[in-house]
Design an enzyme around this catalytic site. Structure first.
Site, mmCIF file in Angstrom:
data_model
loop_
_atom_site.group_PDB
_atom_site.id
_atom_site.type_symbol
_atom_site.label_atom_id
_atom_site.label_comp_id
_atom_site.label_asym_id
_atom_site.label_seq_id
_atom_site.Cartn_x
_atom_site.Cartn_y
_atom_site.Cartn_z
ATOM 1 N N TYR A 17 8.770 126.289 14.216
ATOM 2 C CA TYR A 17 8.356 124.873 14.160
ATOM 3 C C TYR A 17 7.182 124.634 15.109
ATOM 4 O O TYR A 17 6.190 124.003 14.746
ATOM 5 C CB TYR A 17 9.558 124.002 14.535
ATOM 6 C CG TYR A 17 9.335 122.509 14.436
ATOM 7 C CD1 TYR A 17 9.230 121.879 13.199
ATOM 8 C CD2 TYR A 17 9.263 121.710 15.581
ATOM 9 C CE1 TYR A 17 9.053 120.494 13.105
ATOM 10 C CE2 TYR A 17 9.091 120.334 15.498
ATOM 11 C CZ TYR A 17 8.986 119.731 14.252
ATOM 12 O OH TYR A 17 8.809 118.371 14.170
ATOM 13 N N SER A 48 3.460 116.746 16.012
ATOM 14 C CA SER A 48 4.601 116.617 16.932
ATOM 15 C C SER A 48 4.099 116.980 18.318
ATOM 16 O O SER A 48 3.074 117.672 18.446
ATOM 17 C CB SER A 48 5.693 117.611 16.502
ATOM 18 O OG SER A 48 6.700 117.720 17.493
HETATM 19 P P1 NAP Z 1 13.427 113.190 8.242
HETATM 20 O O1 NAP Z 1 14.053 111.857 8.375
HETATM 21 O O2 NAP Z 1 14.287 114.404 8.065
HETATM 22 O O3 NAP Z 1 12.325 113.114 7.104
HETATM 23 C C1 NAP Z 1 11.667 114.249 6.632
HETATM 24 C C2 NAP Z 1 11.143 113.915 5.258
HETATM 25 O O4 NAP Z 1 10.408 115.033 4.755
HETATM 26 C C3 NAP Z 1 12.259 113.620 4.269
HETATM 27 O O5 NAP Z 1 11.956 112.412 3.585
HETATM 28 C C4 NAP Z 1 12.251 114.803 3.320
HETATM 29 O O6 NAP Z 1 12.594 114.398 2.019
HETATM 30 C C5 NAP Z 1 10.785 115.240 3.401
HETATM 31 N N1 NAP Z 1 10.621 116.650 3.058
HETATM 32 C C6 NAP Z 1 11.197 117.725 3.653
HETATM 33 N N2 NAP Z 1 10.851 118.849 3.008
HETATM 34 C C7 NAP Z 1 10.027 118.462 1.978
HETATM 35 C C8 NAP Z 1 9.356 119.148 0.950
HETATM 36 N N3 NAP Z 1 9.435 120.488 0.834
HETATM 37 N N4 NAP Z 1 8.603 118.439 0.076
HETATM 38 C C9 NAP Z 1 8.515 117.094 0.167
HETATM 39 N N5 NAP Z 1 9.133 116.382 1.123
HETATM 40 C C10 NAP Z 1 9.889 117.069 2.017
HETATM 41 O O7 NAP Z 1 12.555 113.528 9.537
HETATM 42 P P2 NAP Z 1 11.498 112.678 10.396
HETATM 43 O O8 NAP Z 1 11.952 112.774 11.789
HETATM 44 O O9 NAP Z 1 11.218 111.374 9.785
HETATM 45 O O10 NAP Z 1 10.235 113.660 10.244
HETATM 46 C C11 NAP Z 1 8.997 113.261 9.695
HETATM 47 C C12 NAP Z 1 7.908 114.111 10.338
HETATM 48 O O11 NAP Z 1 7.877 113.839 11.741
HETATM 49 C C13 NAP Z 1 8.122 115.613 10.211
HETATM 50 O O12 NAP Z 1 6.890 116.251 9.960
HETATM 51 C C14 NAP Z 1 8.645 116.007 11.581
HETATM 52 O O13 NAP Z 1 8.359 117.343 11.887
HETATM 53 C C15 NAP Z 1 7.865 115.047 12.451
HETATM 54 N N6 NAP Z 1 8.427 114.808 13.776
HETATM 55 C C16 NAP Z 1 9.707 114.345 13.931
HETATM 56 C C17 NAP Z 1 10.202 114.139 15.211
HETATM 57 C C18 NAP Z 1 11.602 113.648 15.468
HETATM 58 O O14 NAP Z 1 12.090 113.776 16.616
HETATM 59 N N7 NAP Z 1 12.279 113.042 14.516
HETATM 60 C C19 NAP Z 1 9.395 114.412 16.327
HETATM 61 C C20 NAP Z 1 8.100 114.867 16.116
HETATM 62 C C21 NAP Z 1 7.625 115.069 14.834
HETATM 63 P P3 NAP Z 1 13.383 115.390 1.000
HETATM 64 O O15 NAP Z 1 14.433 116.075 1.794
HETATM 65 O O16 NAP Z 1 13.909 114.463 -0.046
HETATM 66 O O17 NAP Z 1 12.363 116.322 0.445
#
Ligand code: NAP
Length: 254
Positions: free
Chosen positions: A151, A138
Site C-alpha cells: 500500500y 494518502s
Molecule cells: P472505502 O470506504 O473502503 O472505499 C473504497 C472505495 O473504493 C469503495 O467504494 C470501493 O467500492 C472502491 N473500490 C475498491 N476497489 C475497486 C475497484 N477495483 N474498482 C472500482 N472501485 C473500487 O475506503 P475509503 O477510506 O473511503 O478510501 C478511499 C480512498 O482513500 C482510497 O484510495 C484509500 O486508499 C484512501 N485513503 C483512505 C484513508 C483512510 O484512513 N480511510 C486514509 C488515506 C487514504 P467497491 O468495493 O464496490 O468496488
C-alpha cells in the site's frame, strides 16, 4: 461558492467513504457526477440521495471496464472535466509474509487503477483547455508505515504519477494534484482497526486510539474534510495549484 455547473466529474470508489463525500461536494457545487465501483447496490444507495449523482459499475483495475464506463457516461453527460481517482484498498502483513498476489492486487487497485481511471480523460481535457485531476493518495504516499508495504509503495507511486502528469499538462489548462488523508473514519479504517485488534490482542477502542495517535491532533480525519480540499482544488481560483500532494492529517506529515 465554487460553481461547477456544466462540468461532468468522475469519482472512482464514489459509492461510500471518502469518495461519496467527494461526490456530494462536487454535486452540491453543480457538477454532474458519475460514481463508479464494483458494487452497484452501494453506488445506487449514494446516487439516490442526490439528483446530480449517477451510478455506474466499473472495476478500475480492468481497462475494458473503464473504457465502457467512459463510453457510456460521456455519451450521457459529456466529456469528463474533473476526474477524482479515489478507489483504493489496503491489506496488511509483515513484508516477509506479503504474497505476490497481495502485492499485485494492491498495486492494481491503488496505482494501475488510478492511471487507468485518468488516462482516457486527458485528450478531452486538452481539447476543452480545462481539467482537474485529483488523486486520493494518502499520508502513506509521503511516509512509511509498518505492515502495509504494498500500500505504501502504491501510494508513493500515485504521488509520482501525479507529479509526472502535472509536468506534462502544465501549459494545457489542466491541473493535477493529490490529497493525502491521514487515518480517516471510513469502512477501510474499520477494517484496519479489526485487523490490529485481532493481531495484537487489544480491544477495538485501544486499536482506534493507537491509530489516532498518528495524528498530532489526536483524532481521525472526517471524509468531509478530504472532500472540502478536493472541491477547493477543482475551483477556478485553484488554476495555479498543480503537482501538489496536500496532506490532510492534522500535521502528521509535511
Ligand atoms: P472505502 O470506504 O473502503 O472505499 C473504497 C472505495 O473504493 C469503495 O467504494 C470501493 O467500492 C472502491 N473500490 C475498491 N476497489 C475497486 C475497484 N477495483 N474498482 C472500482 N472501485 C473500487 O475506503 P475509503 O477510506 O473511503 O478510501 C478511499 C480512498 O482513500 C482510497 O484510495 C484509500 O486508499 C484512501 N485513503 C483512505 C484513508 C483512510 O484512513 N480511510 C486514509 C488515506 C487514504 P467497491 O468495493 O464496490 O468496488
Amino acid at each position: 461558492m465554487t460553481d461547477l455547473s456544466g462540468k461532468h466529474a468522475l469519482v472512482t470508489g464514489g459509492g461510500g467513504g471518502i469518495g461519496a463525500a467527494i461526490a456530494f461536494a462536487l454535486a452540491d457545487a453543480g457538477a454532474h457526477v458519475t460514481i463508479c465501483g464494483r458494487r452497484m447496490e452501494e453506488l445506487e444507495f449514494t446516487a439516490e440521495r442526490h439528483g446530480n449523482i449517477h451510478a455506474a459499475a466499473a472495476d478500475v483495475t480492468d481497462e475494458t471496464s473503464i473504457g465502457k464506463l467512459y463510453m457510456q457516461a460521456q455519451k450521457a453527460r459529456g466529456k469528463f472535466a474533473i476526474v477524482v481517482a479515489n478507489a483504493g484498498a489496503a491489506g496488511s502483513a509483515p513484508a516477509e509474509d506479503v504474497s505476490l498476489e497481495l502485492w499485485d492486487r494492491t498495486l492494481a487497485v491503488n496505482l494501475t487503477g488510478a492511471f487507468l481511471s485518468v488516462r482516457p480523460a486527458l485528450a478531452g481535457m486538452r481539447e476543452q483547455k480545462w481539467g482537474r485531476i485529483v488523486f486520493t493518495a494518502s499520508t502513506a504516499g509521503l511516509k512509511g508505515y509498518a505492515y502495509v508495504a504494498p500500500y505504501v509503495a502504491a501510494k508513493h507511486g500515485v504521488i509520482g504519477l501525479m507529479r509526472a502528469l502535472a509536468a506534462e499538462t502544465a501549459t494545457t489548462g489542466i491541473t493535477v494534484n493529490a490529497v493525502c488523508p491521514g487515518f480517516t473514519e471510513t469502512s477501510l479504517l474499520d477494517r484496519a482497526v479489526d485487523r490490529i485488534a485481532a493481531k495484537t490482542k487489544v480491544d477495538e477502542a485501544e486499536a482506534r486510539k493507537m491509530l489516532q495517535a498518528n495524528n498530532p491532533q489526536g483524532r481521525f480525519i472526517q471524509p468531509q474534510e478530504v472532500a472540502d480540499a478536493v472541491l477547493w482544488l477543482c475551483a477556478e481560483g485553484s488554476a495555479g495549484i498543480t503537482g501538489q500532494a496536500i496532506s490532510i492529517s492534522g500535521g502528521e506529515t509535511w
